[in-house]
Design a protein around this motif. Sequence first.
Motif, PDB file in Angstrom:
ATOM      1  N   SER B 123       0.809  -1.212   0.000  1.00  0.00           N
ATOM      2  CA  SER B 123       0.000   0.000   0.000  1.00  0.00           C
ATOM      3  C   SER B 123       0.842   1.262   0.000  1.00  0.00           C
ATOM      4  N   ALA B 124       2.081   1.140   0.422  1.00  0.00           N
ATOM      5  CA  ALA B 124       2.959   2.305   0.471  1.00  0.00           C
ATOM      6  C   ALA B 124       4.407   1.853   0.543  1.00  0.00           C
ATOM      7  N   LEU B 125       5.275   2.782   0.207  1.00  0.00           N
ATOM      8  CA  LEU B 125       6.708   2.494   0.196  1.00  0.00           C
ATOM      9  C   LEU B 125       7.402   3.500   1.098  1.00  0.00           C
ATOM     10  N   MET B 126       8.292   3.004   1.959  1.00  0.00           N
ATOM     11  CA  MET B 126       9.094   3.896   2.771  1.00  0.00           C
ATOM     12  C   MET B 126      10.549   3.503   2.566  1.00  0.00           C
ATOM     13  N   ILE B 127      11.352   4.465   2.208  1.00  0.00           N
ATOM     14  CA  ILE B 127      12.710   4.149   1.759  1.00  0.00           C
ATOM     15  C   ILE B 127      13.765   5.014   2.446  1.00  0.00           C
ATOM     16  N   VAL B 128      14.753   4.357   3.017  1.00  0.00           N
ATOM     17  CA  VAL B 128      15.982   5.055   3.401  1.00  0.00           C
ATOM     18  C   VAL B 128      16.963   4.799   2.265  1.00  0.00           C
ATOM     19  N   PRO B 129      17.167   5.788   1.409  1.00  0.00           N
ATOM     20  CA  PRO B 129      17.941   5.533   0.184  1.00  0.00           C
ATOM     21  C   PRO B 129      19.399   5.214   0.505  1.00  0.00           C
ATOM     22  N   SER B 130      19.968   4.333  -0.272  1.00  0.00           N
ATOM     23  CA  SER B 130      21.404   4.107  -0.112  1.00  0.00           C
ATOM     24  C   SER B 130      22.146   5.216  -0.847  1.00  0.00           C
ATOM     25  N   ALA B 131      23.423   5.306  -0.563  1.00  0.00           N
ATOM     26  CA  ALA B 131      24.179   6.498  -0.939  1.00  0.00           C
ATOM     27  C   ALA B 131      24.063   6.871  -2.418  1.00  0.00           C
ATOM     28  N   ALA B 132      24.263   5.903  -3.300  1.00  0.00           N
ATOM     29  CA  ALA B 132      24.413   6.261  -4.710  1.00  0.00           C
ATOM     30  C   ALA B 132      23.156   6.011  -5.541  1.00  0.00           C
ATOM     31  N   SER B 133      22.016   5.869  -4.890  1.00  0.00           N
ATOM     32  CA  SER B 133      20.857   5.440  -5.675  1.00  0.00           C
ATOM     33  C   SER B 133      20.080   6.601  -6.280  1.00  0.00           C
ATOM     34  N   ASP B 134      19.306   6.250  -7.273  1.00  0.00           N
ATOM     35  CA  ASP B 134      18.525   7.219  -8.036  1.00  0.00           C
ATOM     36  C   ASP B 134      17.087   6.708  -8.081  1.00  0.00           C
ATOM     37  N   HIS B 135      16.108   7.610  -7.991  1.00  0.00           N
ATOM     38  CA  HIS B 135      14.731   7.137  -7.836  1.00  0.00           C
ATOM     39  C   HIS B 135      13.797   7.566  -8.948  1.00  0.00           C
ATOM     40  N   ARG B 136      14.387   7.900 -10.086  1.00  0.00           N
ATOM     41  CA  ARG B 136      13.557   8.282 -11.225  1.00  0.00           C
ATOM     42  C   ARG B 136      12.571   7.187 -11.612  1.00  0.00           C
ATOM     43  N   HIS B 137      13.009   5.935 -11.437  1.00  0.00           N
ATOM     44  CA  HIS B 137      12.176   4.813 -11.864  1.00  0.00           C
ATOM     45  C   HIS B 137      10.878   4.706 -11.081  1.00  0.00           C
ATOM     46  N   LEU B 138      10.778   5.482  -9.997  1.00  0.00           N
ATOM     47  CA  LEU B 138       9.560   5.402  -9.190  1.00  0.00           C
ATOM     48  C   LEU B 138       8.524   6.448  -9.605  1.00  0.00           C
ATOM     49  N   ARG B 139       8.860   7.223 -10.631  1.00  0.00           N
ATOM     50  CA  ARG B 139       7.933   8.289 -11.023  1.00  0.00           C
ATOM     51  C   ARG B 139       6.562   7.759 -11.387  1.00  0.00           C
ATOM     52  N   SER B 140       6.531   6.673 -12.155  1.00  0.00           N
ATOM     53  CA  SER B 140       5.230   6.150 -12.587  1.00  0.00           C
ATOM     54  C   SER B 140       4.414   5.695 -11.385  1.00  0.00           C
ATOM     55  N   GLU B 141       5.069   5.162 -10.385  1.00  0.00           N
ATOM     56  CA  GLU B 141       4.344   4.753  -9.187  1.00  0.00           C
ATOM     57  C   GLU B 141       3.753   5.967  -8.476  1.00  0.00           C
ATOM     58  N   ARG B 142       4.523   7.027  -8.445  1.00  0.00           N
ATOM     59  CA  ARG B 142       4.022   8.226  -7.791  1.00  0.00           C
ATOM     60  C   ARG B 142       2.775   8.753  -8.493  1.00  0.00           C
ATOM     61  N   VAL B 143       2.832   8.826  -9.826  1.00  0.00           N
ATOM     62  CA  VAL B 143       1.654   9.348 -10.519  1.00  0.00           C
ATOM     63  C   VAL B 143       0.495   8.375 -10.408  1.00  0.00           C
ATOM     64  N   ALA B 144       0.804   7.092 -10.219  1.00  0.00           N
ATOM     65  CA  ALA B 144      -0.275   6.119 -10.025  1.00  0.00           C
ATOM     66  C   ALA B 144      -0.881   6.254  -8.632  1.00  0.00           C
ATOM     67  N   GLY B 145      -0.288   7.120  -7.809  1.00  0.00           N
ATOM     68  CA  GLY B 145      -0.896   7.378  -6.514  1.00  0.00           C
ATOM     69  C   GLY B 145      -0.335   6.576  -5.359  1.00  0.00           C
ATOM     70  N   LEU B 146       0.748   5.844  -5.605  1.00  0.00           N
ATOM     71  CA  LEU B 146       1.340   5.077  -4.504  1.00  0.00           C
ATOM     72  C   LEU B 146       2.068   6.027  -3.551  1.00  0.00           C
ATOM     73  N   PRO B 147       1.706   6.006  -2.274  1.00  0.00           N
ATOM     74  CA  PRO B 147       2.425   6.853  -1.317  1.00  0.00           C
ATOM     75  C   PRO B 147       3.867   6.375  -1.164  1.00  0.00           C
ATOM     76  N   ILE B 148       4.801   7.297  -1.311  1.00  0.00           N
ATOM     77  CA  ILE B 148       6.219   6.987  -1.143  1.00  0.00           C
ATOM     78  C   ILE B 148       6.837   8.048  -0.251  1.00  0.00           C
ATOM     79  N   VAL B 149       7.461   7.609   0.818  1.00  0.00           N
ATOM     80  CA  VAL B 149       8.115   8.545   1.724  1.00  0.00           C
ATOM     81  C   VAL B 149       9.574   8.149   1.893  1.00  0.00           C
ATOM     82  N   PHE B 150      10.436   9.133   1.806  1.00  0.00           N
ATOM     83  CA  PHE B 150      11.857   8.876   1.998  1.00  0.00           C
ATOM     84  C   PHE B 150      12.265   9.283   3.406  1.00  0.00           C
ATOM     85  N   LEU B 151      13.088   8.426   4.008  1.00  0.00           N
ATOM     86  CA  LEU B 151      13.444   8.629   5.401  1.00  0.00           C
ATOM     87  C   LEU B 151      14.928   8.894   5.551  1.00  0.00           C
TER      88      LEU B 151
END
Lengths: 339, 339
Positions: B123-151
């Motif tokens: 139902s939702a994604l919560m992410i503590v990003p690792s140092a070198a990561s990139d999150h562009r690939h999650l754009r479609s999920e965001r527009v689809a309405g999936l709650p995503i929070v970065f910690l």
Amino acid sequence: MVEMRRPTMTDVAREVGVTAKTVSRVLNDDGPVAVETRERVMAAVRKLGYQPNLMARNMRVGARDAAIGLVIPEMGNPFFGTVAGGIESAVRARGLTLIVGSSSETPELEQSLIAAFLARRVSALMIVPSAASDHRHLRSERVAGLPIVFLDRPAVGLTADSVVSANRAGARSGVAHLISYGHRRIGFVGDVPAALYTRRERFQGYRDALEAAGLPFDRTLVDTGHDADAAAQATLRLLALPAPPTALFAGNNLAAMGAVVALAKSGRKEVALVGFDDLPLAEVLDPPLTVVAQDPEAIGVAAAERVLLRLDGDRSRARGTLVPTRLIVRGSGEQPPRG
Amino acid sequence: MVEMRRPTMTDVAREVGVTAKTVSRVLNDDGPVAVETRERVMAAVRKLGYQPNLMARNMRVGARDAAIGLVIPEMGNPFFGTVAGGIESAVRARGLTLIVGSSSETPELEQSLIAAFLARRVSALMIVPSAASDHRHLRSERVAGLPIVFLDRPAVGLTADSVVSANRAGARSGVAHLISYGHRRIGFVGDVPAALYTRRERFQGYRDALEAAGLPFDRTLVDTGHDADAAAQATLRLLALPAPPTALFAGNNLAAMGAVVALAKSGRKEVALVGFDDLPLAEVLDPPLTVVAQDPEAIGVAAAERVLLRLDGDRSRARGTLVPTRLIVRGSGEQPPRG
DNA sequence: TTGTATGCGTTATCAG
DNA sequence: CTGATAACGCATACAA
């Protein structure tokens, strides 16, 4: 903004002009697929941002969810965190993910978490039981072949695999260490409830060591506290006795922290101390803290290996695994009796 | 032993002599059901040990899995464990469970974990990003309405909710504290890579404080290590400088531990020290460690509340939440300059 | 190499 | 109040 429906296999198929089955074949490397078809399918997958639906897949194949349900008492405790880390690293290669819930040490929450895991059809269950819980209700799952492993503490009312520290032997070695330095009055600072498995075992180890050395057991030297503050209070009570102990054995890490704080603040650093379970910064304390260290990662790994064996069809009888402890000598436990 | 098939709703229905739909009605308090029928159904449920299949249910209702996928760098770290605990306690009342995976600070593992969560239809994604990561690939999920929070650290290449400590302000206050006690040469012991968000922010706070006090920035006073041992080495290097610092600011808890160990072992306890992030036993150290404490539980709770709002339909723009830090004065940071 | 029919366990819809 | 039927997204078995 439109709440878009997530693309399905059929959507991908339509985009390419084939059947869902063909898409399925491509994605699972199943039957033969023309090279060109495969490429067009993959292109459509990327274009639509298709994500396979694991729930549907699992249901169809009748497989369980490729997840392991883990119940721990509390998330913030690094001991359980490290256990979880050991589990995860050991099962990652099998594509299993970890679902974690914390029971706050209450049987009710533990049961509801287990029910949630079962409803999700997890592939295995790993449980650190809370103090007062009973596991008879899991019997039907066991006979149904669900791997269940109990961690840190064994199951109650159920014969099942378990992986625990060598609590009794470890405590015995820690107390014997103090005795070898000449101590004859050794206090025990434990946690509550006294019925807790680890508490009982470590207390037995304490008594074992006394008995092996021919020392009398004095119940006035036993005190408890359920957290670090309470353990500090307990320590102060022991030190205030008419005939105070010259050494202390702390039954867990919170008790050890409490004892360290109490000794430091009351200026009684000459009292010898050995703790059960290692602490970060233990080596920088004054004096550095001697401990009977557990190996939480090894516990997690051992439990994971047991689960993997069960998943591979091992139906042999339940086994209790004992993970050895290690005495780490740093200073606090080697101080001779004084006063 | 027979590998028994798990009873389904249909099995229960057959046992009672009704249809699956009727059982469904009973279990979900859906339509009207005769009292007697309800009782007989419940009896059969107990008798067969029926456990509803969440996968099938979710698939049918088209709902997402009542779970939140959480990606953290490592399980054993109590900071992340406590964050997870905060999340769990905050979402428990909504019947959400937590699925946790650790990325070992690698972008590849992080991505594969995220994919696994998406396939599970969390139902939702919560992410503590690792140092070198990139999150562009999650754009479609965001527009689809999936709650995503970065910690703990914000997203890269993606506009999304985030909840992080007030790193810069916190570090600034810690260094200002040292300055207020008369220090003019203050070393910075940070972690690597220097590009890490938290490292950058805290370093900026360090420079802010220097600048606000009109002190020069001296890059020879900056050193790093990726773990406690390396931080200890870095500390020793700083102390061995021709013009050594009279005070140190440690950029995270591992750096602080390393610094504490190095100061203790080299007998340089007169060097003032302030750490970022609190440590257990900090108060028992000699001298007790002054820290800029984070509030990991509050971070988890804040992130959970944001997710719940999003699940309730809040479509407002992404928000960055700053969780305040707190200076805890214990002694090590109040020592005046010497030597 | 690809398609069709079928069913996993559950619930929505509409009858009865 | 209860039942019959279809459908969710996917894979199995078989046919084409």
